[in-house]
Design a protein around this motif. Structure first.
Motif, PDB file in Angstrom:
ATOM      1  N   GLN A  13       0.269   3.185  -3.350  1.00 42.82           N
ATOM      2  CA  GLN A  13      -0.695   4.261  -3.151  1.00 42.82           C
ATOM      3  C   GLN A  13      -0.056   5.566  -2.672  1.00 42.82           C
ATOM      4  O   GLN A  13      -0.564   6.657  -2.954  1.00 42.82           O
ATOM      5  CB  GLN A  13      -1.771   3.819  -2.135  1.00 42.82           C
ATOM      6  CG  GLN A  13      -2.521   2.560  -2.534  1.00 42.82           C
ATOM      7  CD  GLN A  13      -3.268   2.709  -3.846  1.00 42.82           C
ATOM      8  OE1 GLN A  13      -3.820   3.770  -4.150  1.00 42.82           O
ATOM      9  NE2 GLN A  13      -3.308   1.636  -4.634  1.00 42.82           N
ATOM     10  N   LEU A  14       1.061   5.445  -1.944  1.00 38.78           N
ATOM     11  CA  LEU A  14       1.676   6.633  -1.355  1.00 38.78           C
ATOM     12  C   LEU A  14       3.038   6.958  -1.960  1.00 38.78           C
ATOM     13  O   LEU A  14       3.623   7.990  -1.620  1.00 38.78           O
ATOM     14  CB  LEU A  14       1.830   6.441   0.161  1.00 38.78           C
ATOM     15  CG  LEU A  14       0.553   6.078   0.929  1.00 38.78           C
ATOM     16  CD1 LEU A  14       0.880   5.823   2.389  1.00 38.78           C
ATOM     17  CD2 LEU A  14      -0.495   7.165   0.787  1.00 38.78           C
ATOM     18  N   ASN A  15       3.517   6.068  -2.801  1.00 37.20           N
ATOM     19  CA  ASN A  15       4.838   6.234  -3.417  1.00 37.20           C
ATOM     20  C   ASN A  15       5.929   6.404  -2.363  1.00 37.20           C
ATOM     21  O   ASN A  15       6.844   7.201  -2.506  1.00 37.20           O
ATOM     22  CB  ASN A  15       4.847   7.435  -4.376  1.00 37.20           C
ATOM     23  CG  ASN A  15       6.045   7.407  -5.317  1.00 37.20           C
ATOM     24  OD1 ASN A  15       6.533   6.328  -5.662  1.00 37.20           O
ATOM     25  ND2 ASN A  15       6.518   8.571  -5.713  1.00 37.20           N
ATOM     26  N   ARG A  16       5.787   5.633  -1.295  1.00 38.60           N
ATOM     27  CA  ARG A  16       6.755   5.676  -0.194  1.00 38.60           C
ATOM     28  C   ARG A  16       7.192   4.244   0.121  1.00 38.60           C
ATOM     29  O   ARG A  16       6.493   3.280  -0.179  1.00 38.60           O
ATOM     30  CB  ARG A  16       6.117   6.307   1.057  1.00 38.60           C
ATOM     31  CG  ARG A  16       5.585   7.718   0.859  1.00 38.60           C
ATOM     32  CD  ARG A  16       6.702   8.743   0.811  1.00 38.60           C
ATOM     33  NE  ARG A  16       7.416   8.811   2.077  1.00 38.60           N
ATOM     34  CZ  ARG A  16       7.028   9.574   3.103  1.00 38.60           C
ATOM     35  NH1 ARG A  16       5.912  10.315   3.019  1.00 38.60           N
ATOM     36  NH2 ARG A  16       7.739   9.626   4.205  1.00 38.60           N
TER      37      ARG A  16
ATOM     38  N   HIS B  96       0.832  -1.202   0.000  1.00 42.06           N
ATOM     39  CA  HIS B  96       0.000   0.000   0.000  1.00 42.06           C
ATOM     40  C   HIS B  96       0.872   1.259   0.000  1.00 42.06           C
ATOM     41  O   HIS B  96       0.592   2.215  -0.751  1.00 42.06           O
ATOM     42  CB  HIS B  96      -0.921   0.002   1.220  1.00 42.06           C
ATOM     43  CG  HIS B  96      -1.772   1.229   1.319  1.00 42.06           C
ATOM     44  ND1 HIS B  96      -2.937   1.390   0.601  1.00 42.06           N
ATOM     45  CD2 HIS B  96      -1.616   2.366   2.052  1.00 42.06           C
ATOM     46  CE1 HIS B  96      -3.463   2.568   0.878  1.00 42.06           C
ATOM     47  NE2 HIS B  96      -2.688   3.175   1.767  1.00 42.06           N
ATOM     48  N   ALA B  97       1.901   1.262   0.839  1.00 47.41           N
ATOM     49  CA  ALA B  97       2.787   2.433   0.915  1.00 47.41           C
ATOM     50  C   ALA B  97       3.463   2.690  -0.426  1.00 47.41           C
ATOM     51  O   ALA B  97       3.577   3.839  -0.872  1.00 47.41           O
ATOM     52  CB  ALA B  97       3.827   2.228   2.014  1.00 47.41           C
ATOM     53  N   ARG B  98       3.903   1.621  -1.065  1.00 47.52           N
ATOM     54  CA  ARG B  98       4.626   1.777  -2.329  1.00 47.52           C
ATOM     55  C   ARG B  98       3.687   2.182  -3.477  1.00 47.52           C
ATOM     56  O   ARG B  98       3.989   3.090  -4.252  1.00 47.52           O
ATOM     57  CB  ARG B  98       5.342   0.472  -2.677  1.00 47.52           C
ATOM     58  CG  ARG B  98       6.214   0.574  -3.928  1.00 47.52           C
ATOM     59  CD  ARG B  98       6.988  -0.697  -4.189  1.00 47.52           C
ATOM     60  NE  ARG B  98       6.124  -1.823  -4.501  1.00 47.52           N
ATOM     61  CZ  ARG B  98       5.833  -2.813  -3.664  1.00 47.52           C
ATOM     62  NH1 ARG B  98       6.367  -2.828  -2.457  1.00 47.52           N
ATOM     63  NH2 ARG B  98       5.043  -3.793  -4.017  1.00 47.52           N
TER      64      ARG B  98
END
Length: 222
Positions: free
Chosen positions: A167-170, A163-165
């Motif tokens: 949806q949030l590009n983190r 999800h972080a990668r």
């Protein structure tokens, strides 16, 4: 000599079918997979396996035809026959440091995939050291710590990282788990496994395992 995976009598054998978790696994298969896979129940006590089957027949009458594999954790020959008869062993009988090592050995020897429900990480480390390379060469999957020891933690963190990668590009650097409300209790096997670890494992290694969240991570991957 073991036959090839995919051509054996069973696709799945539940080892330890008469235990607390083994019974639940068998009930799940009877409810959702009966007639869809070739499977069998395995244990050392015919009478207790008959008892489980009677309960399964109430779920699905066709479970009357589910076969048994009689094997004993101390009988290497019976374990070899079990492993050679199935594509996958689902092992639910612990303590695994006491009852599981020869089952894994038989699976690796026969080229059989294996999964279990252990949470005994010192034993898992020994199994990795003993069998990882051979399993890799043979294309065998050995999957420990299934169920509660994996679903909220390994898979939960994987979902968070994805999800972080995506949806949030983190990237995810840390994750924290918090249990607010838990129902139920410990099974007899879980309690026995805990006591067995305390009684038989090196206290220094236990301390190291409990203090190192990367205990099972290869040193070159940390």
């Amino acid at each position: 000599m073991a036959t090839a995976v995919g051509t054996r009598p069973y696709q799945v054998v539940v080892w330890g079918a008469t235990g607390f978790t083994g019974r639940l696994v068998c009930e799940h298969i009877a409810r959702d997979y009966q007639g869809k896979i070739r499977w069998a129940m395995a244990g050392r006590n015919q009478a207790r396996l008959d008892e489980i089957k009677r309960d399964l027949v109430r779920i699905d009458p066709s479970c009357e035809a589910v076969p048994f594999v009689i094997a004993d954790a101390d009988d290497a020959s019976s374990l070899a026959q079990l492993a050679s008869a199935t594509d996958v062993i689902i092992a639910t009988a612990g303590p695994f440091a006491k009852y599981g090592t020869k089952v894994v050995e038989a699976a690796v020897q026969a080229g059989t995939h294996y999964c279990d429900i252990t949470g005994e990480l010192l034993w898992v480390q020994r199994i990795i050291k003993a069998h990882h390379e051979t399993a890799k060469q043979k294309g065998i999957k050995i999957v420990h710590c299934c169920g509660y020891d994996s679903i909220p933690f390994d898979l939960g963190v994987l979902l968070l990282a994805d999800h972080a990668r995506k949806q949030l590009n983190r990237s995810l650097s840390q994750a924290y788990g918090l249990t607010l409300d838990a129902r139920g209790g410990f099974s007899g096997g879980t309690i026995a496994s805990g006591f067995y670890q305390v009684e038989t494992e090196d206290p220094a290694e236990l301390k190291k395992m409990l203090s190192d969240k990367y205990y099972l991570t290869p040193s070159d991957a940390r």
